[in-house]
Design a protein around this motif. Structure first.
Motif, short mmCIF file in Angstrom:
data_model
loop_
_atom_site.label_atom_id
_atom_site.label_comp_id
_atom_site.label_asym_id
_atom_site.label_seq_id
_atom_site.Cartn_x
_atom_site.Cartn_y
_atom_site.Cartn_z
N SER A 90 -15.11 -55.26 14.01
CA SER A 90 -16.49 -55.58 14.40
C SER A 90 -17.07 -56.79 13.69
O SER A 90 -18.24 -57.13 13.91
CB SER A 90 -17.39 -54.36 14.14
OG SER A 90 -17.04 -53.29 14.98
N GLY A 91 -16.30 -57.40 12.82
CA GLY A 91 -16.78 -58.61 12.14
C GLY A 91 -17.86 -58.34 11.11
O GLY A 91 -18.74 -59.19 10.89
N LEU A 92 -17.82 -57.18 10.48
CA LEU A 92 -18.84 -56.83 9.50
C LEU A 92 -18.56 -57.51 8.16
O LEU A 92 -17.42 -57.83 7.83
CB LEU A 92 -18.88 -55.31 9.30
CG LEU A 92 -19.09 -54.47 10.57
CD1 LEU A 92 -19.18 -52.99 10.20
CD2 LEU A 92 -20.33 -54.91 11.33
N ARG A 93 -19.62 -57.71 7.41
CA ARG A 93 -19.48 -58.29 6.07
C ARG A 93 -18.90 -57.29 5.08
O ARG A 93 -18.12 -57.63 4.21
CB ARG A 93 -20.86 -58.76 5.58
CG ARG A 93 -20.86 -59.36 4.18
CD ARG A 93 -22.26 -59.37 3.59
NE ARG A 93 -22.82 -58.03 3.56
CZ ARG A 93 -22.56 -57.14 2.60
NH1 ARG A 93 -21.72 -57.45 1.62
NH2 ARG A 93 -23.11 -55.94 2.62
N ALA A 94 -19.28 -56.02 5.23
CA ALA A 94 -18.83 -54.97 4.31
C ALA A 94 -17.33 -54.76 4.40
O ALA A 94 -16.72 -54.91 5.46
CB ALA A 94 -19.55 -53.66 4.61
N LYS A 95 -16.72 -54.40 3.28
CA LYS A 95 -15.30 -54.06 3.26
C LYS A 95 -15.13 -52.66 3.85
O LYS A 95 -15.89 -51.75 3.52
CB LYS A 95 -14.74 -54.12 1.83
CG LYS A 95 -14.70 -55.54 1.26
CD LYS A 95 -14.15 -55.52 -0.15
CE LYS A 95 -13.88 -56.93 -0.67
NZ LYS A 95 -15.12 -57.71 -0.85
N ILE A 96 -14.12 -52.49 4.68
CA ILE A 96 -13.91 -51.22 5.38
C ILE A 96 -12.76 -50.46 4.73
O ILE A 96 -11.67 -51.00 4.53
CB ILE A 96 -13.62 -51.44 6.88
CG1 ILE A 96 -14.68 -52.36 7.49
CG2 ILE A 96 -13.57 -50.09 7.61
CD1 ILE A 96 -16.11 -51.88 7.34
N MET A 97 -13.02 -49.18 4.43
CA MET A 97 -12.02 -48.34 3.78
C MET A 97 -11.79 -47.07 4.59
O MET A 97 -12.64 -46.66 5.39
CB MET A 97 -12.46 -47.98 2.36
CG MET A 97 -12.75 -49.18 1.48
SD MET A 97 -13.13 -48.75 -0.24
CE MET A 97 -11.48 -48.37 -0.87
N ALA A 98 -10.63 -46.47 4.40
CA ALA A 98 -10.31 -45.19 5.03
C ALA A 98 -10.01 -44.18 3.94
O ALA A 98 -9.67 -44.54 2.80
CB ALA A 98 -9.10 -45.34 5.96
N PHE A 99 -10.17 -42.92 4.30
CA PHE A 99 -9.90 -41.83 3.36
C PHE A 99 -8.48 -41.33 3.60
O PHE A 99 -8.08 -41.10 4.74
CB PHE A 99 -10.91 -40.70 3.58
CG PHE A 99 -10.93 -39.67 2.49
CD1 PHE A 99 -11.57 -39.93 1.29
CD2 PHE A 99 -10.34 -38.43 2.67
CE1 PHE A 99 -11.62 -38.98 0.28
CE2 PHE A 99 -10.38 -37.47 1.67
CZ PHE A 99 -11.02 -37.75 0.47
N SER A 100 -7.73 -41.14 2.52
CA SER A 100 -6.32 -40.79 2.66
C SER A 100 -5.90 -39.77 1.61
O SER A 100 -6.31 -39.86 0.45
CB SER A 100 -5.48 -42.06 2.50
OG SER A 100 -4.10 -41.75 2.42
N ARG A 101 -5.09 -38.82 2.03
CA ARG A 101 -4.45 -37.95 1.06
C ARG A 101 -3.28 -38.68 0.42
O ARG A 101 -2.84 -39.72 0.92
CB ARG A 101 -3.96 -36.67 1.76
CG ARG A 101 -5.09 -35.78 2.28
CD ARG A 101 -4.59 -34.75 3.26
NE ARG A 101 -4.12 -35.38 4.49
CZ ARG A 101 -3.70 -34.72 5.57
NH1 ARG A 101 -3.67 -33.39 5.56
NH2 ARG A 101 -3.28 -35.36 6.64
N ALA A 102 -2.80 -38.15 -0.68
CA ALA A 102 -1.73 -38.82 -1.42
C ALA A 102 -0.38 -38.55 -0.76
O ALA A 102 0.50 -37.90 -1.33
CB ALA A 102 -1.73 -38.36 -2.87
N MET A 103 -0.23 -39.06 0.45
CA MET A 103 1.03 -38.89 1.19
C MET A 103 1.28 -40.12 2.06
O MET A 103 0.34 -40.72 2.58
CB MET A 103 0.99 -37.62 2.04
CG MET A 103 -0.17 -37.57 3.04
SD MET A 103 -0.12 -36.08 4.09
CE MET A 103 -0.37 -34.80 2.87
N PRO A 104 2.54 -40.51 2.21
CA PRO A 104 2.86 -41.71 2.97
C PRO A 104 2.30 -41.71 4.39
O PRO A 104 1.83 -42.76 4.87
CB PRO A 104 4.39 -41.72 2.98
CG PRO A 104 4.76 -41.01 1.72
CD PRO A 104 3.74 -39.92 1.57
N ALA A 105 2.33 -40.58 5.09
CA ALA A 105 1.87 -40.54 6.48
C ALA A 105 0.41 -40.95 6.59
O ALA A 105 0.02 -41.71 7.49
CB ALA A 105 2.08 -39.15 7.07
#
Length: 403
Positions: A90-105
């Motif tokens: 979306s071209g946002l200024r903010a850095k985008i993060m995702a939530f992840s469990r401690a697993m490769p998948a």
């Protein structure tokens, strides 16, 4: 001359900035603002944000000026993953993060979404390990190191999120952070009060202790189970935490996460930080998100509720009109709200005079007193405030000869 505790937007306690107080603090030079509304906020029971709503919320948060947006957890559903991808693009200024469990998948899913970084969670609290996950401390350390390195190898910024930190044993935290810093070194580490059960003093202590163990920025993520979410977040900042997490309106599981709007205003007004935040957008964003979430705000909700800026008591009405900061700690306009004078049991002459002026009407002192008494009686009988129509009806009855 303006002082940090007193300028055109607010007038707070000058003791917040007294040297003996400030000298006790280890405030970081800069604060990074991390919003978790789209992930942790959506974990409020019954709340579902659809794809279009998530993109719209991300845009609002970006306009507000947050530094980072936790856009969701790709593993939850295909729609969540697609929403994260659209937010990323979306071209946002903010850095985008995702939530992840401690697993490769999970990490691979985050990479596929194109995010800048991940919140990498793993349990550390003793009750979690003993009764929920049945993992040993050695397994936690090993999983953490493997996951952090795996994410780094794929170009992700990694915020290590050892949740339930405030119920982890100190000897375990020392071993965990020693191993992780030597063998993986995340980009930052969050101190997580998952159950909202630490006091502000305890949170400050824990942050200071962890800062001795690591050489990366610390983040703070707290919940509000005891009503201390904002207080513990600020205590972490006072101890040197550089990144604050929160959700708009305090959305989240159980009693919710720390209300981001409260933390933002506190940081500016009570601590003197110059954040790149458009505080005046808070009210509109709060209402829109409340509507999307189907979670109406309590009237007395700090910062964005209606009652903090609603005045029924007549005493001090002239002062309120001329010098509102003698009554309010900050102006309603600071967060995009307006003051409202309402009629009810506590109404006085000053309130009636102001309302009559708004209506373009004049009345004698005797007529004003009659209106006041009728308003009070109506408010008592109704057990609430009068609507504008009810007030106008009383005014018309008293001033009928003039109308």
């Amino acid at each position: 001359m303006q002082e940090p505790w007193h300028h055109e937007k607010w007038w707070v306690s000058e003791y917040n900035f007294a040297a003996p107080v400030r000298n006790q603090l280890q405030l970081p030079e800069k604060i990074v603002v991390h919003d978790a509304t789209l992930r942790d906020g959506e974990q409020t029971p019954g709340v579902v944000f659809r794809l279009e709503e998530k993109v719209a919320i991300a845009r609002m948060l970006d306009e507000l000026g947050v530094d980072r947006i936790e856009a969701g957890m790709p593993a939850v559903s295909e729609e969540d993953a697609q929403a994260i991808k659209e937010i990323v693009n979306s071209g946002l200024r903010a850095k985008i993060m995702a939530f992840s469990r401690a697993m490769p998948a999970d990490i691979d899913r985050a990479v596929a979404c194109g995010v800048w970084g991940i919140i990498l969670e793993i349990p550390t609290g003793y009750p979690k390990l003993k009764y929920q996950f049945n993992w040993t401390e050695e397994e936690i350390i090993d999983k953490s190191i493997r996951a952090i390195n795996y994410a780094h190898d794929r170009g992700l910024y990694v915020t290590y999120f050892p949740f339930d930190t405030t119920r982890a044993r100190m000897d375990f935290l020392k071993r965990l952070f020693d191993e992780v810093m030597r063998k993986a070194k995340p980009d930052s580490i969050a101190v997580v009060d998952t159950t909202g059960s630490a006091t502000p003093t305890a949170m400050g202590y824990l942050v200071r202790e962890i800062k001795k163990m690591v050489s990366v920025p610390l983040e703070v993520h707290t919940h509000n189970d005891f009503g201390l979410g904002t207080a513990t977040t600020l205590a972490a900042v006072e101890a040197g935490a550089e990144v604050v997490h929160g959700c708009i309106n305090g959305l989240g599981e159980r009693a919710g996460n720390t209300a981001l709007e409260e933390v933002l205003l506190c940081l500016e007004a009570l601590y003197g930080y110059k954040l790149q935040i458009e505080l005046s957008k808070l009210a509109v964003i709060s209402q829109k998100i409340a509507g999307m979430a189907g979670q109406p705000l309590a009237g007395n909700k700090p910062v964005v509720g209606t009652l903090p800026f609603t005045r029924e008591i007549g005493l001090g009405m002239e002062v309120l009109q001329k010098s509102p900061l003698a009554i309010f700690p900050f102006l309603p306009e600071t967060v995009g709200k307006k003051m409202e004078i309402v009629m009810g049991k506590k109404t006085g002459k000053g309130s009636v005079k102001v309302k009559l002026e708004e209506m373009g009407l004049k009345a004698s002192e005797e007529e004003i007193e009659i209106i006041v008494q009728r308003v009070k009686a109506k408010g008592i009988a109704k057990k609430g405030i009068l609507s504008q129509e009810e007030f106008e009806e009383i005014v018309n009855e008293v001033l009928i000869k003039k109308l």
